[in-house]
Design a protein around this motif. Structure first.
Motif, PDB file in Angstrom:
ATOM      1  N   ILE A  18       0.975 -13.760 -11.803  1.00 27.43           N
ATOM      2  CA  ILE A  18       0.102 -14.001 -12.950  1.00 27.43           C
ATOM      3  C   ILE A  18       0.723 -13.452 -14.224  1.00 27.43           C
ATOM      4  N   SER A  19       1.226 -12.232 -14.182  1.00 23.21           N
ATOM      5  CA  SER A  19       1.783 -11.636 -15.405  1.00 23.21           C
ATOM      6  C   SER A  19       3.041 -12.355 -15.866  1.00 23.21           C
ATOM      7  N   THR A  73       3.691 -15.545 -15.342  1.00 23.51           N
ATOM      8  CA  THR A  73       3.219 -16.830 -15.865  1.00 23.51           C
ATOM      9  C   THR A  73       2.655 -16.663 -17.276  1.00 23.51           C
ATOM     10  N   ASN A 126      -4.484 -12.260 -18.086  1.00 28.26           N
ATOM     11  CA  ASN A 126      -4.059 -11.233 -17.128  1.00 28.26           C
ATOM     12  C   ASN A 126      -5.234 -10.643 -16.351  1.00 28.26           C
ATOM     13  N   THR A 168      -5.996 -11.027 -12.587  1.00 31.33           N
ATOM     14  CA  THR A 168      -5.487 -10.154 -11.532  1.00 31.33           C
ATOM     15  C   THR A 168      -6.604  -9.324 -10.909  1.00 31.33           C
ATOM     16  N   THR A 213      -8.121 -11.426  -8.174  1.00 30.49           N
ATOM     17  CA  THR A 213      -7.273 -11.444  -6.979  1.00 30.49           C
ATOM     18  C   THR A 213      -7.284 -10.081  -6.284  1.00 30.49           C
TER      19      THR A 213
END
Length: 184
Positions: A21-22, A24, A35, A38, A41
């Protein structure tokens, strides 16, 4: 199964999601708020890890304390790994991202202090001190300790919902796995 290995496996899964994620967000130039995905997740990983641990280790029952113990172990592994990732990211991959954060925080702080009519020399000193906390190493330290604080709060809540008390017919609360028996 070993609690450390189990918790580390789920912590590593959460780390992989956070890293993807970070990266991307950074490469695609997405807004920083993305962010925060996250956390979704991470919460999902904690829930899945706790449920799996409860089923495999305790036969479907787990006290609040055991849930907190496991989720704290998972949080510790995750925070240690995310601290390393934070350092690597800000030191080598995206130092410009750290510069943006630093500039935005300093600009906001200066404007706030100027509105409060704080003398320029105090503003300059504050900027100097604040800048020293905006290094890859300090960001990693904040990720470790801040992450543990936030995840502990999440774990307190998650454990409430994932604890499952044993029925009264099992006075020991089934907190230890049943002994292996052989037929005969």
């Amino acid at each position: 199964m070993n609690i450390h290995k189990h918790a580390l496996t789920y912590a590593a899964a959460a780390l992989v999601a956070a890293v993807l994620i970070s990266i991307t967000v950074y490469l695609a130039g997405l807004p920083d708020w993305v962010n925060y995905i996250t956390y979704i997740t991470l919460i999902t990983t904690i829930v899945l890890g706790l449920r799996d641990w409860r089923e495999k280790r305790f036969g479907g029952y787990m006290s609040y304390g055991k849930a907190m113990g496991y989720s704290t172990m998972l949080a510790l592994y995750y925070c240690l790994m995310i601290a390393v990732w934070t350092y690597v990211f800000f030191a080598f991959i995206g130092p410009d991202a750290l510069d943006k954060i630093k500039e935005a925080n300093l600009r906001e702080s200066i404007e706030r202090m100027q509105k409060m009519n704080i003398p320029q020399e105090q503003i300059d000193m504050s900027v100097k001190i604040s800048s020293s906390f905006m290094s890859p190493g300090m960001m990693a330290v904040f990720a470790l300790f801040g992450g543990m604080l936030i995840i502990t709060i999440l774990n307190l809540i998650i454990s409430i919902f994932l604890k499952k008390d044993a029925p009264p017919s099992q006075p020991d609360g089934n907190q230890t796995p049943p002994p292996y028996t052989t037929a005969g």
